[in-house]
Design an enzyme around this catalytic site. Structure first.
Site, mmCIF file in Angstrom:
data_model
loop_
_atom_site.group_PDB
_atom_site.id
_atom_site.type_symbol
_atom_site.label_atom_id
_atom_site.label_comp_id
_atom_site.label_asym_id
_atom_site.label_seq_id
_atom_site.Cartn_x
_atom_site.Cartn_y
_atom_site.Cartn_z
ATOM 1 N N LYS A 134 -4.172 23.831 58.059
ATOM 2 C CA LYS A 134 -4.512 22.436 57.758
ATOM 3 C C LYS A 134 -5.250 22.374 56.419
ATOM 4 O O LYS A 134 -5.664 23.406 55.889
ATOM 5 C CB LYS A 134 -5.378 21.869 58.888
ATOM 6 N N TYR A 155 -29.321 16.720 33.324
ATOM 7 C CA TYR A 155 -29.709 15.343 33.666
ATOM 8 C C TYR A 155 -31.052 15.312 34.379
ATOM 9 O O TYR A 155 -31.345 16.162 35.220
ATOM 10 C CB TYR A 155 -28.677 14.733 34.613
HETATM 11 C C1 LIG Z 1 -9.557 24.093 62.541
HETATM 12 C C2 LIG Z 1 -9.195 24.509 63.896
HETATM 13 C C3 LIG Z 1 -8.980 25.876 64.200
HETATM 14 C C4 LIG Z 1 -9.292 26.981 63.226
HETATM 15 O O1 LIG Z 1 -10.692 27.177 63.224
HETATM 16 P P1 LIG Z 1 -11.402 28.250 62.267
HETATM 17 O O2 LIG Z 1 -12.826 28.175 62.662
HETATM 18 O O3 LIG Z 1 -11.146 27.786 60.873
HETATM 19 O O4 LIG Z 1 -10.775 29.557 62.555
HETATM 20 C C5 LIG Z 1 -8.501 26.198 65.457
HETATM 21 N N1 LIG Z 1 -8.281 25.234 66.390
HETATM 22 C C6 LIG Z 1 -8.521 23.921 66.147
HETATM 23 C C7 LIG Z 1 -8.298 22.929 67.225
HETATM 24 C C8 LIG Z 1 -8.998 23.516 64.898
HETATM 25 O O5 LIG Z 1 -9.262 22.223 64.670
#
Ligand SMILES: *Cc1c(COP(=O)(O)O)cnc(C)c1O
Length: 364
Positions: free
Chosen positions: A41, A258
């Site tokens: 993702k 800044y």
């Molecule tokens: C993002 C996600 C993962 C992966 O988690 P990590 O901590 O990045 O390994 C797995 N399962 C779900 C449902 C997620 O939303």
């Protein structure tokens, strides 16, 4: 930087696909599950789905998880024969778009299950995953709902091929909540014995209590430490570098950046880097951020600005401070987790926030 500073970009993001593949292998071994998937993702956590997914496929990964339909369509293009699950389910009325691209939504509410089941009734069976909430209170059927619906014809019509839940704090060693979630998940599994099951994220991969049929690591694939406080077993995947634009000497009492937030306590040498918060490097790192120049860790001086960061390079050998010389913001011992901590956040947010503004280089 092994190559000259990027011309036309402030910084260079290098993604090491060989390290990504090696990390998937390490996680597949650690998970002790029959299958290990990859969570890709957020454009493969900022690393680029179009390059990351085929690299993982080449290593043997066959199942991928994304959050949205648009990401799933990118995944479908990158790995045409892969199984692709969509974690955020499907928005009302969009079942056909998922069916057309052979995507499997992860369903987590009665309404969602009912709509998918109706589409299957009408147009033929298509698989989906069932998400059960064992403690996150975010997505998924409650455990009692999952148990009471187990014999419901709607559940059969929904065509489930995977049962999953998500861990709340698997990265915390010996958190009783993880054991509680694993026990709740086991209860639901017993009610759905024909479904493959998946519980572990990156951190859960290292916990015997979270073993099931399919592991779902994300962050650790990209080099993040799945076990904070212990040595990181993963190989670094991303490297972020920027070139030095200018070097100047300042006297005691001079300020930098800044709002004059930084004041020189003595004569200092400052270097200005061609990278800032518009590149996805958090402004919240002001006062705590670091970069490596000529092998020396240098503190930021003053506020991170939109396109620039000022570094205190007083301790760096003079010959490493040429105009165009490299500074490393992620890499050379500055790992994602440290960069996250320096910004008051977690490495996940750093990784997924890395901008589209960099020159991107892929290595394999
Ligand atoms: C993002 C996600 C993962 C992966 O988690 P990590 O901590 O990045 O390994 C797995 N399962 C779900 C449902 C997620 O939303």
């Amino acid at each position: 930087m092994t190559e000259p500073t990027p011309i036309g970009h402030g910084g260079r993001l290098t993604v090491d696909l060989a390290a990504l593949r090696a990390n998937w292998r390490i996680l597949a071994t650690a998970a002790e599950c029959p299958e290990t998937a990859a969570v890709i993702k957020a454009d493969a956590y900022g690393c680029g789905i179009a390059r990351a997914a085929p690299a993982l496929w080449a290593e043997g990964c066959r199942t991928f998880f994304v959050a949205h339909l648009s990401e799933a369509l990118s995944a479908r293009e990158a790995v045409p024969d892969a199984v692709v699950y969509v974690l955020n389910g499907f928005p009302p009325g969009s079942a056909q778009a998922y069916r057309d691209a052979d995507l499997r939504p992860v369903l987590g509410s009665r309404d969602e299950v009912a709509e998918w089941a109706a589409a299957n009734r009408e147009a033929g069976p298509r698989p989906a995953a069932l998400h059960v909430d064992t403690g996150m209170n975010r997505l998924g059927l409650s455990v009692p709902d999952a148990l009471s619906l187990a014999g419901d014809p709607m559940m059969a019509e929904a065509g489930f091929d995977l049962l999953m839940s998500h861990l709340v704090s698997a990265e915390v060693e010996h958190d009783p909540l993880t054991d509680h979630q694993a026990a709740e998940f086991a209860r639901v599994r017993a009610a759905y014995p024909h479904l493959r099951a998946s519980l572990a994220n990156s951190s859960g991969d290292f916990l015997a209590s979270c073993r099931a049929d399919l592991a779902r690591p994300g962050y650790a694939l990209y080099g993040g430490n799945p076990r904070p406080g212990r040595d990181n077993p993963m190989r670094p995947v991303v490297r972020l570098e920027a070139g030095i634009l200018q070097v100047r000497e300042v006297e005691a009492g001079a300020t930098a950046g800044y709002n004059a937030r930084w004041v020189a306590r003595g004569p200092r040498r400052l270097a200005t880097l061609s990278l800032g918060y518009a590149d996805g490097y958090p402004r919240a790192s002001t006062g705590r951020g670091e970069a490596v120049v000529g092998g020396v860790r240098c503190p930021f001086a003053g506020n991170v600005s939109m396109d620039l960061i000022i570094l205190d390079v007083t301790e760096v050998p003079r010959d490493a401070l040429r105009r165009g010389a490299p500074a490393t913001l992620i890499g050379d011992g500055l790992d994602l987790d440290t960069v996250g901590r320096n910004a008051g956040t977690i490495g996940y947010e750093i990784l997924t926030g890395l901008g589209a503004r960099y020159e991107r280089v892929y290595r394999d």
